[in-house]
Scaffold this motif. Structure first.
Motif, PDB file in Angstrom:
ATOM      1  N   LYS A 196      -9.240  15.494   1.546  1.00  0.00           N
ATOM      2  CA  LYS A 196     -10.178  16.136   2.585  1.00  0.00           C
ATOM      3  C   LYS A 196      -9.599  17.212   3.360  1.00  0.00           C
ATOM      4  CE  LYS A 196     -11.115  12.585   5.421  1.00  0.00           C
ATOM      5  NZ  LYS A 196     -11.702  11.810   6.483  1.00  0.00           N
ATOM      6  N   HIS A 226       9.236   6.685  -0.954  1.00  0.00           N
ATOM      7  CA  HIS A 226       9.106   7.463  -0.035  1.00  0.00           C
ATOM      8  C   HIS A 226       9.543   8.717  -0.337  1.00  0.00           C
ATOM      9  CE1 HIS A 226       8.135   8.818   4.082  1.00  0.00           C
ATOM     10  NE2 HIS A 226       9.613   9.403   3.948  1.00  0.00           N
ATOM     11  N   TRP A 257      -0.846   3.896 -11.179  1.00  0.00           N
ATOM     12  CA  TRP A 257      -0.242   5.208 -10.703  1.00  0.00           C
ATOM     13  C   TRP A 257       0.319   5.956 -11.806  1.00  0.00           C
ATOM     14  CZ3 TRP A 257      -2.674   8.768  -8.203  1.00  0.00           C
ATOM     15  CH2 TRP A 257      -2.093  10.281  -7.964  1.00  0.00           C
ATOM     16  N   LYS A 296      -0.430  14.201  -3.079  1.00  0.00           N
ATOM     17  CA  LYS A 296      -0.220  13.984  -4.436  1.00  0.00           C
ATOM     18  C   LYS A 296      -1.498  12.786  -4.730  1.00  0.00           C
ATOM     19  CE  LYS A 296       4.415  14.734  -5.379  1.00  0.00           C
ATOM     20  NZ  LYS A 296       5.637  14.069  -5.740  1.00  0.00           N
ATOM     21  N   LEU A 297      -1.261  11.654  -4.007  1.00  0.00           N
ATOM     22  CA  LEU A 297      -2.004  10.387  -4.294  1.00  0.00           C
ATOM     23  C   LEU A 297      -3.443  10.963  -4.120  1.00  0.00           C
ATOM     24  CD1 LEU A 297      -0.181   7.625  -2.306  1.00  0.00           C
ATOM     25  CD2 LEU A 297      -0.149   8.298  -4.697  1.00  0.00           C
ATOM     26  N   GLU A 298      -3.950  11.849  -3.305  1.00  0.00           N
ATOM     27  CA  GLU A 298      -5.355  11.992  -3.086  1.00  0.00           C
ATOM     28  C   GLU A 298      -5.762  13.348  -4.214  1.00  0.00           C
ATOM     29  OE1 GLU A 298      -6.009  11.275   1.654  1.00  0.00           O
ATOM     30  OE2 GLU A 298      -5.771  13.167   1.037  1.00  0.00           O
ATOM     31  N   VAL A 314      -4.561  14.777  11.004  1.00  0.00           N
ATOM     32  CA  VAL A 314      -4.474  13.372  10.370  1.00  0.00           C
ATOM     33  C   VAL A 314      -2.913  13.420  10.147  1.00  0.00           C
ATOM     34  CG1 VAL A 314      -4.514  12.039   8.192  1.00  0.00           C
ATOM     35  CG2 VAL A 314      -6.365  13.431   9.002  1.00  0.00           C
ATOM     36  N   VAL A 319       7.614  14.604   3.979  1.00  0.00           N
ATOM     37  CA  VAL A 319       7.741  14.031   2.898  1.00  0.00           C
ATOM     38  C   VAL A 319       6.414  13.109   2.429  1.00  0.00           C
ATOM     39  CG1 VAL A 319       9.101  12.703   1.133  1.00  0.00           C
ATOM     40  CG2 VAL A 319      10.201  14.185   2.809  1.00  0.00           C
ATOM     41  N   ALA A 320       5.969  12.348   3.527  1.00  0.00           N
ATOM     42  CA  ALA A 320       4.861  11.545   3.269  1.00  0.00           C
ATOM     43  C   ALA A 320       3.696  12.142   3.167  1.00  0.00           C
ATOM     44  CB  ALA A 320       4.911  10.636   4.538  1.00  0.00           C
ATOM     45  N   GLY A 332      -1.962   8.113   8.075  1.00  0.00           N
ATOM     46  CA  GLY A 332      -2.342   9.038   8.934  1.00  0.00           C
ATOM     47  C   GLY A 332      -3.238   8.558  10.112  1.00  0.00           C
ATOM     48  N   VAL A 356       0.372  11.897   9.344  1.00  0.00           N
ATOM     49  CA  VAL A 356       1.593  10.960   8.537  1.00  0.00           C
ATOM     50  C   VAL A 356       2.950  10.876   8.916  1.00  0.00           C
ATOM     51  CG1 VAL A 356       0.258  10.918   6.305  1.00  0.00           C
ATOM     52  CG2 VAL A 356       2.093  12.461   6.703  1.00  0.00           C
ATOM     53  N   ALA A 357       3.517   9.890   8.280  1.00  0.00           N
ATOM     54  CA  ALA A 357       5.112   9.820   8.976  1.00  0.00           C
ATOM     55  C   ALA A 357       5.880  11.031   9.139  1.00  0.00           C
ATOM     56  CB  ALA A 357       5.714   8.671   8.357  1.00  0.00           C
ATOM     57  N   ASP A 358       5.955  11.828   8.186  1.00  0.00           N
ATOM     58  CA  ASP A 358       6.870  12.912   8.013  1.00  0.00           C
ATOM     59  C   ASP A 358       6.414  13.938   6.909  1.00  0.00           C
ATOM     60  OD1 ASP A 358       7.934  11.776   5.616  1.00  0.00           O
ATOM     61  OD2 ASP A 358       9.430  10.729   6.752  1.00  0.00           O
ATOM     62  N   ALA A 394       3.016   4.562   6.922  1.00  0.00           N
ATOM     63  CA  ALA A 394       3.527   5.962   7.073  1.00  0.00           C
ATOM     64  C   ALA A 394       2.303   6.813   6.161  1.00  0.00           C
ATOM     65  CB  ALA A 394       4.784   6.089   6.220  1.00  0.00           C
ATOM     66  N   LEU A 395       1.723   6.395   5.293  1.00  0.00           N
ATOM     67  CA  LEU A 395       0.776   7.345   4.596  1.00  0.00           C
ATOM     68  C   LEU A 395      -0.716   7.372   5.275  1.00  0.00           C
ATOM     69  CD1 LEU A 395       1.742   6.663   0.896  1.00  0.00           C
ATOM     70  CD2 LEU A 395       2.082   8.743   2.356  1.00  0.00           C
ATOM     71  N   ARG A 414      -8.237   3.711  -0.983  1.00  0.00           N
ATOM     72  CA  ARG A 414      -8.448   5.076  -0.696  1.00  0.00           C
ATOM     73  C   ARG A 414     -10.005   5.451  -1.191  1.00  0.00           C
ATOM     74  NH1 ARG A 414      -7.213   9.536  -4.057  1.00  0.00           N
ATOM     75  NH2 ARG A 414      -6.746   8.118  -5.705  1.00  0.00           N
ATOM     76  N   PHE A 434      -2.584   1.456   0.370  1.00  0.00           N
ATOM     77  CA  PHE A 434      -3.145   2.853   0.486  1.00  0.00           C
ATOM     78  C   PHE A 434      -3.934   3.369  -0.779  1.00  0.00           C
ATOM     79  CE2 PHE A 434      -3.035   7.582  -0.025  1.00  0.00           C
ATOM     80  CZ  PHE A 434      -3.457   8.001   1.098  1.00  0.00           C
ATOM     81  N   THR A 458       3.352  13.380  -0.425  1.00  0.00           N
ATOM     82  CA  THR A 458       3.046  12.190  -1.064  1.00  0.00           C
ATOM     83  C   THR A 458       1.398  11.936  -0.857  1.00  0.00           C
ATOM     84  OG1 THR A 458       5.263  11.209  -0.839  1.00  0.00           O
ATOM     85  CG2 THR A 458       3.440   9.796  -1.585  1.00  0.00           C
ATOM     86  N   ARG A 459       1.130  11.817   0.215  1.00  0.00           N
ATOM     87  CA  ARG A 459      -0.446  11.702   0.422  1.00  0.00           C
ATOM     88  C   ARG A 459      -1.293  12.493  -0.428  1.00  0.00           C
ATOM     89  NH1 ARG A 459      -3.838   9.331   5.330  1.00  0.00           N
ATOM     90  NH2 ARG A 459      -5.957  10.114   4.630  1.00  0.00           N
TER      91      ARG A 459
END
Lengths: 337, 540
Positions: A82, B233, B35, A75-77, A62, A68-69, B488, A64-66, B485-486, B399, B395, A72-73
């Motif tokens: 998964k 970001h 958030w 953290k958000l999840e 999976v 850092v992203a 994936g 993502v952009a880089d 970006a997020l 989710r 996103f 972030t992803r």
């Protein structure tokens, strides 16, 4: 309106179907990473194929952009993520990544893993690294700077393109490099260097694109960049300048998620990542240095690269604590007229 | 002249559009704000924020002034010369900058205006030893004029071309001098659309990010958009990002409100609908002037494009265009562009019809009037909502729905549609307004409505602006990197993504080639937007 709506809905439906869910497989290892890792030029496809041959599983990237992203992803999840593996954070992000308490100790054998600056961590396993370096065009620059001091004090008509520490990791790398060398005097150094800076780009691609188009004779990149040009383009034109103070390092790491349901498989993957199978591939796909001895010698070009005598690396906690203050300092120094 | 039922339908459509767009933005914002970052909020209005706010407004103001100001003579000249060889191609090329990924456009500009660019090489040839640097405000302005002058020219030109043929007949029989023609005919037509065009260009320049950083020369040139991107970001601080976005929207609303204070001139007169033919401008002076203006504009536009094309020709175009990944990316990009273009055009029609119904209602109350204002405001200000906010917000919102990556294409299409809405509005609104005034009473008295009205009255006239709007929206979407970006989604590859991806892995040659192909696709798209033009030309 209805006349427009019908074909539109059909197109939208086609679009939705086009990206339908992939078929579920028995055992799937989910690896979160960044896009250039999984692109067709990147190491991703080869790593996936090689690991799938040995593990009897399916690797699902999976991307993502880089880096850092990626964090972030995660953290958000949170704990519902998964991901089994997060691949592509760099050492500056490690402190923040640990603070999420989403990661578990990797528990793999890292005896053979060796990165300059003696970075070692029981959770985040390095899989490649590169030293930041000023890359110059030998056709324009006859006397490349021999130290960071040379770069700062040199002829302001010879320009360099750098990246912005607010938006890119190489930009942050240069900021830390200057801080490591100049300490409290960093603002003065930036005020001088500013005169040589042609522009500050949002990311590496913009700066490097300007460099290869001949617009600017120097760019902030990695010691490994010349290897790409030597291997793929068969040209020695672009070279890295070796700085006597030493070079700041960027180390890319991978970690195991605590919530992983395939922990053994994930461990196996991390171990695989530092084994020759992957390390052989990294240099000529990710254009970074391997962290353990590859099984076949690297292309000749790699022996011609600058081998920094000293490596700078600040602790991740220190970076996390000071980043904003140092960026503010940089902004002030760079915005003065 | 609408029946009560038609008016209700039109207003209902507007309410629907307003609701959907607001919901789309609100869901993202609410998801982000809910958030918990677990850290104390940082101060918003620091000296740094003030400085970038000031810089954002200042550079956008200057860019708008230059882009629209310079577009006026170009549009006037092109309108006065409705048929010369190559005219259609100049007009078509004007839509290409919009469809280029910004970075590619910037590299093209650097190829001409940069330190090693053509302009400096010519200076070198005549003995100037040090290269003249464009980096700084001048670079930003050149880039913004390059991207926005063509857009402004086309919108202004469209308004001039809609002028009734009778105007030119009368002007000619009265023997009007060029200045009188300008004062009495052209200027009122331009003034009607100029505030809208200026507002659009202002918003595009205010939200500029890559161009400002690459050509701005240093962090003294930073826009709010950079700070928003950074806080979302890099720092992941949603409250701050949202606060900055609201600051941007608030300030722009005030500025746009100031622009709209200028009274709109009289609406269109009636016409027999004959094809316009210009009788003026046959003198040598005006011919020479038009030739010079058009030539300068064309060279300014074409040189950077040519520089992109020349770099692209070094690549192995056949291999690139026949690779699986390219074919897949092109298919994805085109379907997204088509969906977003159709959504943008559809929503524009809903909004325009509603506003028009409200303006015709004899007894429009305060409620309806504010609905009309809300529609106008929303359909332009939506351009200011940073894509990174929408992408991250959605996103979070999506989710819980499982595999997030499959939403990426739909989300990109919708975000692009939203971005294109202000463009589509500005292309379609003046055309529909003029058309309604010319045909409304007649259709009503003939009892034409529904499908037969669309087929006989609306379609023949409105198809051109609609196609132009569609091609603008599609070009815009084609050049957009997408705010996912997020998400994936490794399966989700668009053309600009492919270009950036090649650049990020050193393959700049491939990136150049792909950029050229992307430019050609955009050019092909704009042929849709200018379709049927030749046929309608009078045989002058």
């Amino acid at each position: 309106m209805r006349k427009i709506l019908v074909p539109f809905l059909a197109a939208a439906a086609a679009l939705a179907a086009h990206v339908g869910p992939a078929l579920a497989q028995e055992k799937t290892l989910t690896v979160y990473t960044y896009e250039s890792f999984t692109s067709d030029w990147g190491p991703g496809p080869k790593v996936k194929a090689a690991f799938e041959k040995t593990c009897g599983c399916k690797v699902d990237f999976v991307s993502v952009a880089d880096g850092v992203a990626l964090l972030t992803r995660l953290k958000l999840e949170g704990e519902s993520t998964k991901a089994d593996i997060a691949l592509g954070l760099d050492t500056n992000l490690v402190s923040e990544a640990k603070a999420t308490s989403l990661f578990a100790p990797a528990g793999i054998d890292t005896a053979k893993v060796k990165v300059p600056g003696n970075y070692a961590d029981d959770t985040f396993i390095p899989y490649d690294y590169g030293h930041f370096a000023v890359i110059y065009d030998t056709q324009t620059i006859k006397n490349p700077p021999k130290s960071l001091k040379d770069l700062v004090d040199g002829d302001p008509s010879q320009k360099i393109a750098i990246e912005d520490p607010r938006t890119s990791t190489p930009g942050l790398g240069l900021l830390l490099w200057v801080k490591s060398v100049y300490g409290d005097k960093a603002p003065e150094a930036w005020a001088k260097l500013r005169k040589r800076v042609l522009t500050v780009t949002p990311g590496w691609s913009e700066a490097y694109g300007m460099f290869t188009k001949g617009e600017v004779p120097m760019v902030l990149s990695y010691t490994t960049s010349p290897a790409y040009h030597m291997v793929e383009e068969k040209t020695d034109r672009y070279q890295a300048a070796e700085f006597s103070e030493g070079h700041y390092i960027q180390i890319e790491v991978a970690g195991l998620l605590k919530g992983s349901k395939n922990r053994d498989l994930a461990r196996q993957f991390l171990q695989f990542l530092v084994s020759p199978a992957v390390q052989d591939v990294i240099p000529t796909t990710n254009w970074m240095m391997p962290v353990s001895a590859p099984s076949t010698p690297l292309p000749d070009a790699f022996s011609k690269l600058v081998q920094p005598r000293k490596t700078f690396l600040m602790g991740s906690d220190e970076v996390a604590k000071n980043r904003q203050a140092w960026i503010d300092e940089w902004l002030t120094a760079m915005s003065m007229n | 002249m609408l029946t009560a039922r038609q008016a209700r339908q039109a207003i209902g459509g507007g309410v629907l559009a307003l609701t959907l767009v607001s919901l789309f933005v609100a869901i993202a914002v609410i998801a982000l704000l809910s958030w918990d970052t677990g850290r104390a909020g940082s101060r918003l209005m620091t000296a740094y924020t003030w400085r970038i706010l000031f810089f954002t407004i200042w550079q956008a103001f200057l860019s708008t002034l230059l882009s629209v100001g310079l577009a006026v003579p170009v549009a006037l000249a092109l309108a006065r010369r409705p048929s010369f060889p190559g005219r259609i191609w100049i007009i078509r090329l004007m839509a290409v900058p919009m469809g280029l990924p910004v970075l590619i456009g910037a590299l093209g500009l650097i190829g001409i205006w940069g330190r090693q660019g053509m302009a400096n090489q010519s200076l070198l040839a005549i003995g100037v030893s040090q290269p003249v640097s464009i980096y700084g405000l001048s670079g930003i302005l050149i880039a913004h004029v390059f991207f926005n002058l063509p857009l402004a020219t086309r919108l202004l030109l469209a308004s001039l071309e809609r002028l009734p043929a009778e105007y030119w007949l009368i002007a000619s029989s009265l023997g009007m001098k060029p200045f009188s023609v300008f004062r009495l005919i052209e200027w009122p037509a331009l003034r009607r659309v100029a505030p809208g065009v200026a507002g659009l260009v202002y918003m595009l320049c205010a939200t500029s990010f890559t161009l400002v950083l690459v050509l701005g020369g240093g962090p003294a040139a930073t826009t709010l958009e950079v700070a928003i991107y950074q806080s979302l970001h890099f720092d992941f601080d949603p409250p701050r990002a949202i606060a900055l976005a609201f600051l941007q929207i608030g300030v722009t609303t005030i500025l746009l409100a100031l622009i709209s204070v200028f009274p709109a001139p009289e609406a269109w007169g009636l016409t027999a609908g004959r094809l316009p033919r210009r009788f003026d401008g046959s003198g040598f002076g005006s011919k020479a002037w038009d030739a010079i203006v058009i030539a300068i504009a064309a060279v300014f536009l074409v040189l950077p494009l040519a520089s992109i094309a020349i770099s692209g020709l070094h690549a192995d175009l056949i291999r690139l265009a026949s690779s699986d990944i390219f074919v897949k990316a092109a298919a994805t990009s085109l379907s997204i562009a088509l969906v977003s273009g159709l959504v943008a055009v559809g929503f524009s029609i809903l909004v325009i019809n509603a506003r028009s119904a409200i303006s015709q209602a004899a007894s429009a109350g305060a409620g309806l009037k504010s609905l009309s204002a809300a529609l106008a405001g929303l359909s332009s200000l939506v351009l200011l909502v940073p894509p990174v906010v929408l992408g991250t917000g959605w996103f979070l919102a999506l989710r819980p729905m499982g595999d997030i990556s499959r939403f990426a294409p739909i989300l990109v299409a919708l975000v692009n549609a939203l971005m294109a809405l202000p463009f589509a509005m500005r292309v379609i609104a003046p055309a529909m307004e003029a058309h309604r005034i010319r045909t409304g009473r007649l259709s009503a008295s003939l009892g034409l409505a529904g499908w037969s009205r669309i087929r006989h009255i609306d379609f023949p006239v409105l198809i051109r602006p609609m196609l132009m709007a569609l091609s603008f929206a599609m070009a815009l979407s084609l050049g957009d990197l997408g705010a996912v970006a997020l998400f994936g989604s490794s399966d989700f590859t668009t053309l600009p993504w492919l270009v950036y991806n090649r650049l990020a892995s050193y393959r700049s040659n491939d990136a150049d080639g792909l950029a050229l192909i992307l430019g050609i696709i955009c050019l092909a798209l704009t042929m849709i937007g200018t379709a049927g033009r030749e046929r309608e030309r009078p045989n002058a």
